[in-house]
Design an enzyme around this catalytic site. Structure first.
Site, PDB file in Angstrom:
ATOM      1  N   SER A  90      -7.687  17.666  10.086  1.00 30.93           N
ATOM      2  CA  SER A  90      -8.436  17.745   8.830  1.00 30.93           C
ATOM      3  C   SER A  90      -8.614  16.396   8.150  1.00 30.93           C
ATOM      4  O   SER A  90      -9.280  15.520   8.669  1.00 30.93           O
ATOM      5  CB  SER A  90      -7.728  18.741   7.913  1.00 30.93           C
ATOM      6  OG  SER A  90      -8.459  18.940   6.745  1.00 30.93           O
ATOM      7  N   HIS A  91      -7.965  16.225   7.022  1.00 28.61           N
ATOM      8  CA  HIS A  91      -8.156  15.036   6.198  1.00 28.61           C
ATOM      9  C   HIS A  91      -7.150  13.938   6.537  1.00 28.61           C
ATOM     10  O   HIS A  91      -7.137  12.905   5.868  1.00 28.61           O
ATOM     11  CB  HIS A  91      -8.007  15.434   4.732  1.00 28.61           C
ATOM     12  CG  HIS A  91      -6.737  16.210   4.506  1.00 28.61           C
ATOM     13  ND1 HIS A  91      -6.614  17.519   4.897  1.00 28.61           N
ATOM     14  CD2 HIS A  91      -5.551  15.844   3.992  1.00 28.61           C
ATOM     15  CE1 HIS A  91      -5.393  17.945   4.605  1.00 28.61           C
ATOM     16  NE2 HIS A  91      -4.727  16.944   4.065  1.00 28.61           N
ATOM     17  N   ASP A 141     -14.751  16.206   4.726  1.00 24.06           N
ATOM     18  CA  ASP A 141     -13.560  15.643   5.358  1.00 24.06           C
ATOM     19  C   ASP A 141     -13.663  15.650   6.890  1.00 24.06           C
ATOM     20  O   ASP A 141     -14.712  16.003   7.438  1.00 24.06           O
ATOM     21  CB  ASP A 141     -12.299  16.399   4.896  1.00 24.06           C
ATOM     22  CG  ASP A 141     -12.201  17.769   5.532  1.00 24.06           C
ATOM     23  OD1 ASP A 141     -13.252  18.350   5.829  1.00 24.06           O
ATOM     24  OD2 ASP A 141     -11.076  18.251   5.742  1.00 24.06           O
ATOM     25  N   ASP A 198     -12.790  17.528   9.407  1.00 23.33           N
ATOM     26  CA  ASP A 198     -13.236  18.695  10.172  1.00 23.33           C
ATOM     27  C   ASP A 198     -14.289  19.512   9.434  1.00 23.33           C
ATOM     28  O   ASP A 198     -14.666  20.596   9.887  1.00 23.33           O
ATOM     29  CB  ASP A 198     -12.044  19.578  10.545  1.00 23.33           C
ATOM     30  CG  ASP A 198     -11.328  20.128   9.330  1.00 23.33           C
ATOM     31  OD1 ASP A 198     -11.335  19.440   8.287  1.00 23.33           O
ATOM     32  OD2 ASP A 198     -10.777  21.232   9.395  1.00 23.33           O
ATOM     33  N   ASP A 231     -14.365  21.115   6.461  1.00 21.67           N
ATOM     34  CA  ASP A 231     -14.138  22.281   5.606  1.00 21.67           C
ATOM     35  C   ASP A 231     -13.987  21.909   4.134  1.00 21.67           C
ATOM     36  O   ASP A 231     -13.978  22.780   3.271  1.00 21.67           O
ATOM     37  CB  ASP A 231     -12.960  23.134   6.111  1.00 21.67           C
ATOM     38  CG  ASP A 231     -11.665  22.356   6.206  1.00 21.67           C
ATOM     39  OD1 ASP A 231     -11.672  21.151   5.938  1.00 21.67           O
ATOM     40  OD2 ASP A 231     -10.645  22.980   6.564  1.00 21.67           O
ATOM     41  N   ARG A 232     -13.866  20.612   3.833  1.00 22.07           N
ATOM     42  CA  ARG A 232     -13.762  20.204   2.428  1.00 22.07           C
ATOM     43  C   ARG A 232     -15.020  19.465   1.998  1.00 22.07           C
ATOM     44  O   ARG A 232     -15.780  18.980   2.833  1.00 22.07           O
ATOM     45  CB  ARG A 232     -12.592  19.250   2.223  1.00 22.07           C
ATOM     46  CG  ARG A 232     -11.269  19.850   2.527  1.00 22.07           C
ATOM     47  CD  ARG A 232     -10.217  18.831   2.212  1.00 22.07           C
ATOM     48  NE  ARG A 232      -8.895  19.350   2.498  1.00 22.07           N
ATOM     49  CZ  ARG A 232      -7.787  18.831   2.008  1.00 22.07           C
ATOM     50  NH1 ARG A 232      -7.847  17.764   1.232  1.00 22.07           N
ATOM     51  NH2 ARG A 232      -6.617  19.347   2.308  1.00 22.07           N
ATOM     52  N   LYS A 288     -12.669  27.583   4.709  1.00 24.38           N
ATOM     53  CA  LYS A 288     -13.441  26.904   3.678  1.00 24.38           C
ATOM     54  C   LYS A 288     -14.576  26.145   4.364  1.00 24.38           C
ATOM     55  O   LYS A 288     -14.508  25.880   5.561  1.00 24.38           O
ATOM     56  CB  LYS A 288     -12.555  26.002   2.836  1.00 24.38           C
ATOM     57  CG  LYS A 288     -11.778  24.994   3.600  1.00 24.38           C
ATOM     58  CD  LYS A 288     -10.667  24.439   2.724  1.00 24.38           C
ATOM     59  CE  LYS A 288      -9.690  23.660   3.569  1.00 24.38           C
ATOM     60  NZ  LYS A 288      -8.353  23.612   3.020  1.00 24.38           N
TER      61      LYS A 288
END
Ligand code: G1P
Ligand code: ZN
Length: 542
Positions: free
Chosen positions: A113-114, A277, A279, A281-282, A376
């Protein structure tokens, strides 16, 4: 088909965190480390033989090596079909969508992710179930158990599979299908939003800048914003997914995406700024010289939810994670619709989404989603904003002030202290736990504490419990919430969440951190953050 059983020994550190397994690349590269975890996932599941598995990742360092290993283990474990994003690329929301659309048994998503990428960065792997949602706690616990007793894994002795071309090939009794990573997801977005209204916005000179931070969303954003919606070429910056994100930190917030925030604060800034981000999702939303707090973004999306035909008559309720400031609560209160406060982590929203208790959910960490899929979704949230702007003709700033004038402003700030030593940090949290009761009635910097507690959660649908999810210090006019991160790959990260409310219009324009300064000082006094951690200040402030 040469199926092999390879002897292995367990690793003791493969416990699933907030979102699957996150580790440093150096850890994941150890012999059989990834293989053990993947086989442990399959060992914890039943009835997948002959079924479909979706596989893809955010393109970070080790993505390709990992995917080849997973393909071979999945073939040996008798999956019937593997659907893989072209070149191994799938954003987390696109993977979730594919799982549901193709009726897959589940999916393996490779992403930290982030967290930073590259050879010295992090790697992550998680399992999503058939509903396209991150594995619930019960499955994560089983996976963790399996990692502790694993003694062999299955694999096949074949050459690496070519993932650069779309199409199918058959290996033994498994079909390997390489799919376009973007098209299905983009078509789904076209079903949800009014692409014609948004493209008219761009035709009429509306300017946008989007920073993909050299992570997974570049191809998605280029196709959706530039090709389909007609935003001018160059709207999408840093659009090629790179193994090390080109040195950028793939977390869109005021600290790590400062270069982009600064761009949006220049005199010639475009009307609208957004970033996602690692991947996808943000998301972060900015207007001209204006930053939108994630909790306000959630509230504004809720305010306009019923105006998007896809959601008309389907607005059941909203959930936000407990640390998220309650701006959306006021929107829901006005509509007399339910609001749920869940522990941190997307998995806690899934049961509510699946049971139609909520239509929208979000976290303070720049994640928002809806029942359109069970993860998300950054680009979805950005499209939602564009659709609202197309409907109202209002600027990002005007939409925020509208919200505050109607409901009051909820100032909010999340402050993270990363890279802490584990022992003293745990001591600090234990000391806070011990003194919670004695804090009630005390006043700090003019603000009185009215309630304190440990956040324990019972899922209203499944009855599952999640205890010790953070410490609440509720003041008459604000709140301090603290917990330790569950997504780091080493050391400890303290997360401090603050909010305060005001109905005084002359305070609406105040800087959030300034407005919260009393609570920030109070937290330091109550918890002794500096004494325990040695840090004068947090290193990430949003
Ligand atoms: C962080 C965020 C949380 C989010 C998670 C996965 O978890 O705080 O909201 O769901 O990443 O993206 P944490 O590191 O705080 O455990
Ligand atoms: Zn993410």
């Amino acid at each position: 088909m040469d199926i092999q059983s390879i002897k292995t020994t367990p690793y003791t550190d493969q416990t699933c965190g907030t979102s699957g397994l996150r580790k440093k690349i150096s850890v994941v590269k150890q012999e059989n480390y990834l293989e053990n975890f993947v086989q442990a996932i399959f060992n914890s599941l039943e009835g997948f033989e002959g079924k479909t598995l979706v596989i893809g990742g955010d393109g970070r360092y080790f993505n390709n090596t990992a995917i080849q290993k997973i393909i071979k283990i999945a073939i040996a474990n008798q999956f019937g079909r593997l659907i893989i994003g072209q070149n191994g690329i799938l954003s987390t929301p696109a993977a979730s969508h594919l799982i549901v659309k193709r009726g897959a048994f589940g999916g393996i998503i490779l992403s930290a992710s982030h967290n930073p990428g590259g050879p010295n960065g992090d790697f992550g792997i998680k399992f999503d179930t058939a509903d396209g949602a991150p594995a619930p706690q019960s499955i994560s616990d089983k996976i963790t158990e399996q990692t502790k007793i694993i003694d062999h894994y299955w694999t096949v002795n074949i050459n690496d599979i070519k993932l650069s071309e779309i199409g199918e090939q058959v290996i033994g009794s498994t079909v390997i299908e390489v799919v376009d990573s973007v098209r299905d997801y983009a078509s789904y977005m076209q079903e949800i939003f009014d692409f014609e209204a948004i493209s008219n916005l761009f035709k009429n000179g509306f300017k946008m800048s989007y920073d993909a931070l050299n992570a997974v969303t570049g191809p998605y954003a280029s196709y959706i914003f530039e090709t389909l919606l007609g935003a001018e070429e160059g709207t999408v910056l840093n659009k090629t997914p790179l193994p090390d994100f080109g040195g950028l930190h793939p977390e869109p917030n005021l600290t790590y995406a400062k270069h982009f925030v600064d761009k949006m604060y220049q005199d010639d800034a475009p009307d609208f700024g957004a970033a996602s981000d690692g991947d996808g999702d943000r998301y972060m939303i900015l207007g001209k010289k204006f930053f939108v707090a994630p909790s306000d973004s959630l509230a504004i999306i809720a305010e306009y939810m019923e105006q998007i035909p896809f959601y008309k008559g389907k607005f059941y309720g909203v959930a936000r994670s407990m640390p998220t400031a309650p701006a959306v609560d006021k929107v829901m209160c006005k509509r007399n619709l339910p609001i749920y406060a869940t522990p941190t982590g997307w998995k806690f929203f899934s049961s509510l989404l699946n049971a139609n208790k909520i239509s929208l959910c979000g976290e303070e960490s720049f994640g928002t989603g809806s029942f359109h899929l069970c993860e998300k979704d950054g680009i979805w949230a950005i499209l939602f904003w564009l659709n609202i702007i197309a409907i109202t003709g209002k600027s990002v700033e005007e939409l925020n002030f509208d919200l505050w004038h109607q409901y009051g402003r909820v100032f909010t700030s999340t402050q993270s202290y990363e890279g802490l030593e584990v022992e003293p940090t745990n001591q600090m949290m234990n000391a806070l736990k011990e003194k919670l009761n004695s804090l009630v009635g005390q006043t700090f910097f003019g603000h009185k504490i009215i309630e304190t507690g440990i956040f324990n959660y019972i899922d209203p649908i499944t009855g599952d419990t999640a205890n010790n999810q953070g410490y609440i210090i509720q003041f008459e006019d604000g709140r301090i919430f603290s917990r330790l991160s569950g997504t780091g790959s080493s050391g400890a990260t303290l997360r401090m969440y603050y909010y305060a409310e005001t109905n005084e219009q002359d305070k609406f324009s105040m800087d959030a951190v300034e407005a919260l300064s009393d609570f920030i000082m109070a937290a330091n006094e109550i918890m002794g953050i500096k004494d325990y951690t040695g840090k004068d200040a947090p290193n990430v402030v949003t």
